[in-house]
Structure formats: structure tokens, C-alpha cells
Design a protein around this motif. Structure first.
Motif, PDB file in Angstrom:
ATOM      1  N   LYS A   1       0.752  -1.115   0.029  1.00 52.07           N
ATOM      2  CA  LYS A   1      -0.037  -0.076  -0.126  1.00 52.07           C
ATOM      3  C   LYS A   1       0.964   1.324   0.065  1.00 52.07           C
ATOM      4  N   ILE A   2       0.460   2.339  -0.524  1.00 54.88           N
ATOM      5  CA  ILE A   2       1.170   3.700  -0.657  1.00 54.88           C
ATOM      6  C   ILE A   2       0.293   4.620  -0.243  1.00 54.88           C
ATOM      7  N   ASN A   3       0.624   5.268   1.076  1.00 56.13           N
ATOM      8  CA  ASN A   3      -0.206   6.355   1.434  1.00 56.13           C
ATOM      9  C   ASN A   3       0.550   7.724   0.694  1.00 56.13           C
ATOM     10  N   ARG A   4      -0.428   8.472   0.003  1.00 56.39           N
ATOM     11  CA  ARG A   4      -0.182   9.509  -0.827  1.00 56.39           C
ATOM     12  C   ARG A   4      -0.728  10.643  -0.862  1.00 56.39           C
ATOM     13  N   ASP A   5      -0.367  11.926  -0.565  1.00 59.51           N
ATOM     14  CA  ASP A   5      -0.914  13.312  -0.719  1.00 59.51           C
ATOM     15  C   ASP A   5      -1.398  13.721  -2.159  1.00 59.51           C
ATOM     16  N   ILE A   6      -2.573  13.471  -2.261  1.00 57.67           N
ATOM     17  CA  ILE A   6      -3.302  13.822  -3.692  1.00 57.67           C
ATOM     18  C   ILE A   6      -4.032  15.139  -3.487  1.00 57.67           C
ATOM     19  N   ASP A   7      -3.706  16.347  -3.706  1.00 57.12           N
ATOM     20  CA  ASP A   7      -4.527  17.351  -3.725  1.00 57.12           C
ATOM     21  C   ASP A   7      -4.904  17.684  -2.268  1.00 57.12           C
ATOM     22  N   GLY A   8      -3.553  17.439  -1.279  1.00 53.10           N
ATOM     23  CA  GLY A   8      -4.087  17.825   0.132  1.00 53.10           C
ATOM     24  C   GLY A   8      -4.696  17.003   1.045  1.00 53.10           C
ATOM     25  N   GLN A   9      -4.876  15.683   0.385  1.00 53.49           N
ATOM     26  CA  GLN A   9      -5.776  14.625   0.995  1.00 53.49           C
ATOM     27  C   GLN A   9      -4.644  13.461   0.901  1.00 53.49           C
ATOM     28  N   VAL A  10      -4.663  12.782   2.084  1.00 55.22           N
ATOM     29  CA  VAL A  10      -3.817  11.511   2.138  1.00 55.22           C
ATOM     30  C   VAL A  10      -4.848  10.291   1.535  1.00 55.22           C
ATOM     31  N   GLN A  11      -4.363   9.737   0.315  1.00 58.70           N
ATOM     32  CA  GLN A  11      -5.129   8.485   0.128  1.00 58.70           C
ATOM     33  C   GLN A  11      -4.264   7.261  -0.028  1.00 58.70           C
ATOM     34  N   GLU A  12      -4.921   6.118   0.377  1.00 58.89           N
ATOM     35  CA  GLU A  12      -4.463   4.766   0.355  1.00 58.89           C
ATOM     36  C   GLU A  12      -4.530   4.264  -0.743  1.00 58.89           C
ATOM     37  N   LEU A  13      -3.618   3.848  -1.729  1.00 61.16           N
ATOM     38  CA  LEU A  13      -3.562   3.218  -2.816  1.00 61.16           C
ATOM     39  C   LEU A  13      -2.898   1.827  -2.867  1.00 61.16           C
ATOM     40  N   GLU A  14      -3.715   1.024  -3.705  1.00 60.29           N
ATOM     41  CA  GLU A  14      -2.930  -0.235  -3.721  1.00 60.29           C
ATOM     42  C   GLU A  14      -1.660  -0.264  -4.651  1.00 60.29           C
ATOM     43  N   ALA A  15      -0.733  -1.088  -4.351  1.00 60.05           N
ATOM     44  CA  ALA A  15       0.538  -0.883  -5.061  1.00 60.05           C
ATOM     45  C   ALA A  15       0.965  -2.473  -5.317  1.00 60.05           C
ATOM     46  N   ASP A  16       1.996  -2.706  -6.472  1.00 59.22           N
ATOM     47  CA  ASP A  16       2.669  -3.521  -6.592  1.00 59.22           C
ATOM     48  C   ASP A  16       4.061  -3.211  -6.738  1.00 59.22           C
ATOM     49  N   GLN A  17       5.068  -4.253  -7.190  1.00 55.50           N
ATOM     50  CA  GLN A  17       6.406  -3.897  -7.036  1.00 55.50           C
ATOM     51  C   GLN A  17       6.706  -2.785  -8.291  1.00 55.50           C
ATOM     52  N   THR A  18       5.654  -2.840  -9.289  1.00 54.53           N
ATOM     53  CA  THR A  18       6.199  -1.965 -10.534  1.00 54.53           C
ATOM     54  C   THR A  18       5.570  -0.603 -10.411  1.00 54.53           C
ATOM     55  N   THR A  19       4.970  -0.244  -9.159  1.00 55.74           N
ATOM     56  CA  THR A  19       4.233   1.062  -8.986  1.00 55.74           C
ATOM     57  C   THR A  19       5.210   2.259  -8.867  1.00 55.74           C
ATOM     58  N   VAL A  20       4.934   3.354  -9.467  1.00 53.33           N
ATOM     59  CA  VAL A  20       6.055   4.459  -9.440  1.00 53.33           C
ATOM     60  C   VAL A  20       5.845   5.089  -7.952  1.00 53.33           C
ATOM     61  N   VAL A  21       6.886   5.478  -7.521  1.00 55.02           N
ATOM     62  CA  VAL A  21       6.997   6.029  -6.164  1.00 55.02           C
ATOM     63  C   VAL A  21       7.330   7.358  -6.388  1.00 55.02           C
ATOM     64  N   LEU A  22       6.594   8.382  -5.777  1.00 49.17           N
ATOM     65  CA  LEU A  22       6.662   9.948  -5.648  1.00 49.17           C
ATOM     66  C   LEU A  22       7.355  10.409  -4.270  1.00 49.17           C
ATOM     67  N   PRO A  23       7.925  11.554  -4.434  1.00 52.49           N
ATOM     68  CA  PRO A  23       8.249  12.096  -3.189  1.00 52.49           C
ATOM     69  C   PRO A  23       7.128  12.274  -2.071  1.00 52.49           C
ATOM     70  N   GLY A  24       7.545  11.883  -0.982  1.00 53.08           N
ATOM     71  CA  GLY A  24       6.683  11.979   0.244  1.00 53.08           C
ATOM     72  C   GLY A  24       5.809  10.878   0.154  1.00 53.08           C
ATOM     73  N   ASP A  25       6.066   9.893  -0.344  1.00 52.56           N
ATOM     74  CA  ASP A  25       4.906   8.545  -0.438  1.00 52.56           C
ATOM     75  C   ASP A  25       5.276   7.769   0.869  1.00 52.56           C
ATOM     76  N   VAL A  26       4.590   7.202   1.381  1.00 55.95           N
ATOM     77  CA  VAL A  26       4.905   6.212   2.391  1.00 55.95           C
ATOM     78  C   VAL A  26       4.216   4.727   2.161  1.00 55.95           C
ATOM     79  N   ILE A  27       5.359   3.802   1.883  1.00 48.35           N
ATOM     80  CA  ILE A  27       4.981   2.503   1.363  1.00 48.35           C
ATOM     81  C   ILE A  27       5.033   1.751   2.621  1.00 48.35           C
ATOM     82  N   GLU A  28       3.992   0.814   2.638  1.00 47.96           N
ATOM     83  CA  GLU A  28       3.652  -0.261   3.665  1.00 47.96           C
ATOM     84  C   GLU A  28       3.726  -1.568   2.870  1.00 47.96           C
TER      85      GLU A  28
END
Length: 181
Positions: free
Chosen positions: A148-175
């Protein structure tokens, strides 16, 4: 035969380089929104004393000479340049020309079932698998196919499903979760 192999490998290398560069452009283009931890270079053309490198603080602002704090959180580099130019034009310069570029992105974080959870510097084009490798790899209890990746999108932290090929962005929290068996 060897020449054709060399040409194919060269073409693959060029494709890989293009993919890396497109990742660089994607993160560095004007769609990137600044946040705490980013470091920017502000250039005020014709005035070296007002130009410099500034860190976006925890409140989302940069502190510049003469004009003080300028809000940077959630703004693109163009928006920040316009805000700096506006503040400078009020009392100090006539028609200032300002540019802003990101020189260091805020870190990303990885936690859960990796050997060395923590904060790591962001690198353009990074994928979740690269982040896991930086963190020392999976532990034996890791659920490797589901992150899972917790990512700030437009001021809201959203939890996204991820796999090993998902792009990482600055500030992401990968679980990386623990597997159940």
C-alpha cells in the motif's frame, strides 16, 4: 549476427534511457506540487543576493531575504515563482523575473516487513521494488505481492494499492504488510 545483437542491445539501452528520462521529466515538470522537505533554487534575475537555495519548512513555506515567508505547499514551481515575483514587485523590484526549480525532492518512507524501514532520498523514476531494495529487501514474513502507498493527492492523504512496479513519488509512505501464513 553479433552486430544485430549489438544494435538490439543498443536500442534497448536507448529505450531504457528514454524511460528513465521520462520519469525524470514527470517528477520535475510543472505538475509536481511542492511540500515540506523539498529544496528549491530560486533565481531572481539580476539580483544574486535575493537568489538562493531554500528548504520548504514543516509549515510549507520558504523564508527569503527581504520578503520573508512565501507559501510553497501544494504549489508548482511556476506558481511559487509567480508568488515570489509578486511579493518582490510590491516594495523592492520593478518587474522582477523569477524562476524556481526543485533541486532536492522530499524523501519517501517505507515501513513494515522490510529489513531497514525508514526514510530514504527520492530518486526520479523509482519504483516500489527499487524502494524495497534500498530498504534491504523483504523480511521472510513479507507479503511480497501486495503493498500500500499513502500518497498526498490534492491535500488529502489517500491509500493506494500497489505492486512492485508502481511508481514512487516524493513523500510517499510505502507499507509492506505481513503475510498471514
Amino acid at each position: 549476427m553479433l552486430n544485430r545483437l549489438h544494435i538490439r542491445l543498443s536500442a534497448l539501452a536507448v529505450l531504457g534511457l528514454a524511460m528513465m528520462l521520462s520519469g525524470h521529466v514527470e517528477a520535475a515538470n510543472d505538475q509536481y506540487h511542492l511540500g515540506p522537505g523539498d529544496k528549491v533554487r530560486v533565481t531572481v534575475f539580476g539580483d544574486d543576493q535575493l537568489s538562493g537555495e531554500f528548504q520548504v519548512d514543516a509549515n510549507g513555506a520558504i523564508a527569503m531575504p527581504l520578503i520573508g515567508e512565501v507559501d510553497a505547499h501544494g504549489h508548482t514551481t511556476s506558481e511559487l515563482a509567480a508568488a515570489v515575483a509578486e511579493k518582490l514587485s510590491k516594495d523592492y523590484l520593478k518587474d522582477p523575473k523569477v524562476s524556481v526549480e526543485v533541486i532536492d525532492y522530499r524523501p519517501f518512507y517505507i515501513l513494515g516487513e522490510v529489513r531497514n524501514p525508514g526514510s530514504y532520498p527520492f530518486v526520479n523514476g523509482m519504483r516500489v521494488m527499487n524502494a524495497i531494495a534500498l530498504a534491504g529487501g523483504f523480511t521472510y514474513r513479507a507479503r511480497e505481492g501486495h503493498m500500500k502507498i499513502n500518497r498526498d493527492i490534492d491535500g488529502q492523504v489517500q491509500e493506494l494499492e500497489a505492486d512492485q512496479t508502481t511508481v514512487v513519488l516524493p513523500g510517499d509512505v510505502i507499507e509492506v504488510p505481513e503475510r498471514f501464513f
